[in-house]
Every structure is written in structure tokens, then in C-alpha cells.
Scaffold this active site. Sequence first.
Site, PDB file in Angstrom:
ATOM      1  N   SER A  68       0.830  -1.208   0.000  1.00  0.00           N
ATOM      2  CA  SER A  68       0.000   0.000   0.000  1.00  0.00           C
ATOM      3  C   SER A  68       0.863   1.257   0.000  1.00  0.00           C
ATOM      4  CB  SER A  68      -0.940   0.005   1.213  1.00  0.00           C
ATOM      5  OG  SER A  68      -1.908  -1.025   1.101  1.00  0.00           O
ATOM      6  N   SER A  88       4.865  -6.569  -2.132  1.00  0.00           N
ATOM      7  CA  SER A  88       4.793  -6.718  -0.677  1.00  0.00           C
ATOM      8  C   SER A  88       5.332  -8.075  -0.266  1.00  0.00           C
ATOM      9  CB  SER A  88       3.341  -6.560  -0.204  1.00  0.00           C
ATOM     10  OG  SER A  88       3.243  -6.682   1.196  1.00  0.00           O
ATOM     11  N   GLY A  89       6.006  -8.123   0.874  1.00  0.00           N
ATOM     12  CA  GLY A  89       6.652  -9.359   1.301  1.00  0.00           C
ATOM     13  C   GLY A  89       5.728 -10.423   1.837  1.00  0.00           C
ATOM     14  N   HIS A  90       4.667 -10.026   2.540  1.00  0.00           N
ATOM     15  CA  HIS A  90       3.898 -11.030   3.275  1.00  0.00           C
ATOM     16  C   HIS A  90       2.979 -11.868   2.396  1.00  0.00           C
ATOM     17  CE1 HIS A  90      -0.228  -9.154   3.715  1.00  0.00           C
ATOM     18  NE2 HIS A  90       0.470  -8.115   3.293  1.00  0.00           N
ATOM     19  N   THR A 119      15.552   4.856   9.249  1.00  0.00           N
ATOM     20  CA  THR A 119      16.501   3.745   9.286  1.00  0.00           C
ATOM     21  C   THR A 119      15.864   2.489   8.723  1.00  0.00           C
ATOM     22  OG1 THR A 119      17.545   4.684  11.239  1.00  0.00           O
ATOM     23  CG2 THR A 119      17.982   2.362  10.774  1.00  0.00           C
ATOM     24  N   GLN A 139       0.085  -9.347  -5.850  1.00  0.00           N
ATOM     25  CA  GLN A 139      -0.387 -10.728  -5.952  1.00  0.00           C
ATOM     26  C   GLN A 139       0.366 -11.533  -7.004  1.00  0.00           C
ATOM     27  OE1 GLN A 139      -2.599 -12.203  -4.004  1.00  0.00           O
ATOM     28  NE2 GLN A 139      -3.277 -10.394  -2.872  1.00  0.00           N
ATOM     29  N   CYS A 146      -8.210  -6.460   3.172  1.00  0.00           N
ATOM     30  CA  CYS A 146      -8.219  -5.055   3.603  1.00  0.00           C
ATOM     31  C   CYS A 146      -9.630  -4.525   3.805  1.00  0.00           C
ATOM     32  CB  CYS A 146      -7.483  -4.189   2.581  1.00  0.00           C
ATOM     33  SG  CYS A 146      -5.747  -4.661   2.378  1.00  0.00           S
TER      34      CYS A 146
END
Length: 400
Positions: free
Chosen positions: A73, A202-204, A240, A182, A327
Site C-alpha cells: 500500500s 509486498s513481502g507477506h 533507518t 499478488q 483489507c
Amino acid sequence: MSRRVYADNAATTAVSPQVLEAMLPFYTDIYGNPSSLYGLGQEAKAKLEEARETVAQCLGAKPQEIFFTSCGSESDNWAIKGCARAQLKKHGKNHIITSAFEHHAVLHTCQALEKEGFTVTYLPVHKDGLVRPQEVEAAITDKTALVTIMYANNEIGTIQPIPEIGKICRDHGVPFHTDAVQAIGNVPINVKEQDIDLLSLSGHKLHAPKGVGALYVRLGVQLQNLMDGGAQERGKRAGTENLAQIAGLAAAMKEACSTIEERVARLTPMRDKLIDGLLKIERSRLNGDREHRLPGNVHFCFQGVEGESLLLMLDMQGISASSGSACTSGSLDPSHVLLAIGLPHGVAHGSLRLSFGDYNTMEDIDYLLEVIPPIIERLRAMSPLWDSIKTGKVNYDPYM
């Protein structure tokens, strides 16, 4: 409860053992700040750039074209707002083209830009859930600042003709962004060959942890800063870097992108068997094109059934699934994706998304086909509308 089946991989995935192993050293040994000049910091910096190179290789990009973010997002917001505002400032362009069934991270971002004076064209996706490249081209004007079309829909799983759209945008000199959250790991992606200028991920969704993502920005594409206050990410995104999660993302992408063929070959028969089985249920419909869809996505509507009731009864049988985007799972409104492909509210409310990943098996499919039909039958037996639907007095679905 005889077994558990996790069938909501489009919402999130479990962190894999390989990814966790790749992350652990950054909590114990390599904990320096990558911006520091001493040895521990420079060791962390080297690992950060190693991860950047890995992500770039997976996309056919250059390392300096990869920016790490917190999620898909954020990447969508940065790509669309940053590019659109830069185009307005330099070229006076204030028109955006997108589709009607994008993720809300794209749609709400476009709506926010409309409040700033941008105009947005929302292209139809038709009943097969596909954008037509010729309609993208017809919508381009001399004021078009950006085209943003998702690579694969997060609900119905349809894969868009991204290379064709990318070529059209390149021919017209319009930056092209795609939300590939996706698609990564499920579809071969090469940003250069497919004329993609900006790409969000996105990683997840691919067994990396939640809270890490990336944005690809082709060299030469102007993008306003996301955050100010530091020189991180080449001065574009202050803060960071979350090195442990970035390392996890890189490990996950390397594994996912190197095994796409095997994943497609394993998941496609599972997907097709489930589709064939669910189509045997009376007044069921598959949403989205059957062929141009993700290998692990099955999305159905069942007339006379409420999606929320279906999910609760599936959960009682150990099955984790969804009725749409994670979401918006708390909303009782019908999915904007299903409305966009022409489904009326009455049918859109009875939706079910089943999405599979690396840890699912054909035995899971057999269990789903064992459990789902009697649940549908039970729910319909309790529905006051089912008799009217069955006898033809009421028909909410124009495609049935």
C-alpha cells in the site's frame, strides 16, 4: 474438526523457515545502522545492498531502481502520488488512467489526487475481469501523467495483459505503474521486457514477514520524495532501514521467483480440480476469466448464500478462507471488484475466495470439495429467497 486448511494465501502467508533463518542474524549479530561509518554499520550496509541486488535480479531491474518500503500500500501511494505530482510540476499533466477494480491502495490514492485537481479515468474490466489494452490506449490524452493497472487482481485473480499495456504506454511516452503484490512469485516478471516503469510489491504475500515491501522505479522516471528527514533510500524515503525484514523479503523473492514454473505446475491442477468441483453446485459461478488467472486463485459466488455465513461455517470445519480482499474484510458492503465485473449486489454478497500457496496439497482440495457443497445446501435451506431463486421468480445474476 477433522483437519485444518489454510486457503487464504492471497491475504497473507506464513513466514517460511528459510526466510526466518535469513532474518535472524540481523537481530543478533548484524545489528548496526547501515548509515553508520564504523565496521558494524558498514557490514549492515553491505547486506542491505545485497538484498537490493537480489530483489532487482528477480524483476530484471537494476539495484539502484529498487526502494524498500513498509508494504504494498505504501509502494502504491508513493508510486502514484510521487509520479503524478512530478508530472504535474514538470509537464503540467494532471490525468491518471486506472481500472475500476484496483486495490483500494490504488483507488483511494487516485481519489485523493482528484481532490488536488487531478482527473482520473476508471476503465471498465468487463465480465471476464480483464482490462482491454485498446481501451487504455483510447483513454490516453496529451494530459495523461500516469497509467496504473494492477498485474493480477487480489480478489478474483485475473492476470492483466501487462506487456501489451506497457508497450502502449511506452509508445505514448506515459509512465506505467503496476501493483504486482499478488503476481510476484506466481507470474514471470521482467520490468524491462514488459515496459513497466514503476512496480509495487509486498513481502507477506510470498512468505516474508508483514511490514516490508518494495517499489521499483525505472531510472529516468521522476518521483517526489515519500518522506523527508534522512538520506536513506537515496534521499527519497527517510528512516533507518528495517534490515531484518528487508533480508527476509530478499530471501523470499529469491525462492519464489526461482520456482515459478514448479509452483504453477503444482497449483494449477489443484485450482482446476476445485473449479470443476464447485461448478457442479447449482447456481454457482466462477468469477473472472478461467485461463488468465493466478494458479492458486479460485473465486466463486453462490446464489442464495451470504458470504459471511459461509466463512463462519467453513471456519467451524477448520477452513480459513475469505469473501474478498483482506483489507475490506470488516465491511458488509459488496466487493467493488464484483460490482465492477457486472454482478448485482444480491450475488456479490455470496462470494468465496480460496487461495493456495506452497503449503497446500491436493488433499486440501479434496477436503474443500467434501465440505463446501453440504454447507451451501444447509445455508440455502435457511434462506427465505432460495426457493424463489430456484424456481426462477428471482434471478439476481444476469449471466445465469
